[in-house]
Motif scaffolding. Structure first.
Motif, short mmCIF file in Angstrom:
data_model
loop_
_atom_site.label_atom_id
_atom_site.label_comp_id
_atom_site.label_asym_id
_atom_site.label_seq_id
_atom_site.Cartn_x
_atom_site.Cartn_y
_atom_site.Cartn_z
N GLN A 118 2.81 -23.49 22.34
CA GLN A 118 1.27 -23.51 22.14
C GLN A 118 0.95 -22.49 20.56
N PRO A 119 0.61 -22.88 19.44
CA PRO A 119 0.14 -22.05 18.43
C PRO A 119 -0.96 -21.18 18.91
N ARG A 120 -0.77 -20.12 18.30
CA ARG A 120 -1.68 -19.01 18.49
C ARG A 120 -1.97 -18.20 17.30
N PHE A 121 -3.11 -17.60 16.78
CA PHE A 121 -3.36 -17.08 15.82
C PHE A 121 -3.71 -15.20 16.09
N ASP A 122 -2.93 -14.60 15.95
CA ASP A 122 -2.98 -13.14 16.24
C ASP A 122 -3.44 -12.23 15.04
N VAL A 123 -4.01 -11.18 15.26
CA VAL A 123 -4.03 -10.11 14.29
C VAL A 123 -3.31 -8.75 14.66
N ILE A 124 -2.57 -7.99 13.86
CA ILE A 124 -2.12 -6.89 14.12
C ILE A 124 -3.12 -5.85 13.19
N GLU A 125 -3.58 -4.92 14.02
CA GLU A 125 -4.13 -3.87 13.37
C GLU A 125 -3.32 -2.59 13.34
N ILE A 126 -3.37 -2.12 12.07
CA ILE A 126 -2.41 -0.84 11.81
C ILE A 126 -3.52 0.25 11.35
N TYR A 127 -3.30 1.37 12.13
CA TYR A 127 -4.36 2.46 11.57
C TYR A 127 -3.45 3.64 11.08
N THR A 128 -3.91 4.12 9.87
CA THR A 128 -2.93 4.93 9.11
C THR A 128 -3.92 6.27 8.97
N LYS A 129 -3.21 7.45 8.91
CA LYS A 129 -3.68 8.76 8.54
C LYS A 129 -2.89 9.33 7.50
N LYS B 10 -10.16 -16.28 5.11
CA LYS B 10 -8.88 -16.05 5.36
C LYS B 10 -8.05 -16.81 6.44
N GLN B 11 -9.06 -16.99 7.56
CA GLN B 11 -8.49 -17.64 8.49
C GLN B 11 -8.35 -19.18 8.29
N GLN B 12 -9.24 -19.76 7.57
CA GLN B 12 -9.12 -21.13 7.33
C GLN B 12 -7.64 -21.35 6.43
N LYS B 13 -7.37 -20.32 5.61
CA LYS B 13 -6.28 -20.42 4.77
C LYS B 13 -4.99 -20.19 5.64
N ILE B 14 -5.06 -19.37 6.79
CA ILE B 14 -3.87 -19.22 7.80
C ILE B 14 -3.89 -20.32 8.74
N ILE B 15 -4.95 -21.16 9.15
CA ILE B 15 -4.93 -22.19 9.77
C ILE B 15 -4.17 -23.52 9.06
N SER B 16 -4.44 -23.63 7.74
CA SER B 16 -4.00 -24.53 6.96
C SER B 16 -2.58 -24.48 6.65
N SER B 17 -2.17 -23.29 6.46
CA SER B 17 -0.59 -22.84 6.29
C SER B 17 0.10 -23.18 7.50
N ALA B 18 -0.58 -22.78 8.72
CA ALA B 18 -0.06 -23.16 9.92
C ALA B 18 0.33 -24.61 9.89
N LYS B 19 -0.54 -25.11 9.83
CA LYS B 19 -0.61 -26.88 10.00
C LYS B 19 0.37 -27.19 9.14
N CYS C 53 9.48 -16.04 10.92
CA CYS C 53 9.54 -16.04 9.28
C CYS C 53 8.45 -14.83 9.01
N ALA C 54 8.86 -14.28 7.94
CA ALA C 54 7.83 -13.29 7.35
C ALA C 54 7.38 -13.80 5.91
N ASN C 55 6.34 -13.65 5.78
CA ASN C 55 5.63 -13.99 4.34
C ASN C 55 5.92 -15.62 4.04
N PHE C 56 5.56 -16.39 5.00
CA PHE C 56 5.52 -17.75 4.85
C PHE C 56 4.54 -18.10 3.73
N SER C 57 5.01 -18.57 2.67
CA SER C 57 3.78 -19.03 1.54
C SER C 57 3.80 -20.49 1.49
N THR C 58 2.47 -20.99 1.23
CA THR C 58 2.04 -22.17 0.78
C THR C 58 1.18 -22.41 -0.09
N ARG C 59 0.65 -23.43 -0.53
CA ARG C 59 -0.36 -23.69 -1.45
C ARG C 59 -1.82 -23.21 -1.00
N PHE C 60 -1.96 -23.07 0.11
CA PHE C 60 -3.25 -22.54 0.94
C PHE C 60 -3.15 -21.02 0.85
#
Length: 114
Positions: A89-100, A69-78, A25-32
């Motif tokens: 197993q659930p896991r919380f990742d971050v993708i860092e994109i560096y631009t120029k 922000k982490q708490q919002k993501i965790i609540s949405s994941a729940k 899923c992309a852009n999973f939106s909840t009330r959190f």
């Protein structure tokens, strides 16, 4: 979200596909709030926050994933997991994109970021 944000999420999804993750899923939106990407591999279901910054930025992209922000993501994941049962197993990742000059320079996948 602006078009550039959407572009970076697409780049992140493509990067994860190359690492053998399947996009659920992309852009999973909840009330959190919103989860940018939900992906899985054989072992994990990953809730991914995508952050982009210019390589000259004073802070790393991951530093913009605040405790709030982490708490919002965790609540949405729940909420997601309550209606989408999985043995992974659930896991919380971050993708860092560096631009120029508004072009991707590099990408970094931080597994189990929080």
């Amino acid at each position: 979200m602006n078009n550039n944000g959407k572009l970076w999420e697409i780049e992140a999804a493509n990067y994860l596909r190359k690492k053998r993750y399947k996009l659920i899923c992309a852009n999973f939106s909840t009330r959190f709030g919103e989860i940018d990407l939900i992906v899985k591999n054989r072992k994990y279901i990953c809730f991914v926050e995508v952050k982009q910054r210019d390589i000259g930025s004073i802070a790393l992209p991951k530093e913009f994933v605040t405790a709030s922000k982490q708490q919002k993501i965790i609540s949405s994941a729940k909420l997601y997991l309550s209606s989408n049962k999985t043995d992974l197993q659930p896991r919380f990742d971050v993708i860092e994109i560096y631009t120029k000059d508004n072009k991707m320079n590099s990408i970094k996948h931080l597994e189990n970021a929080f």
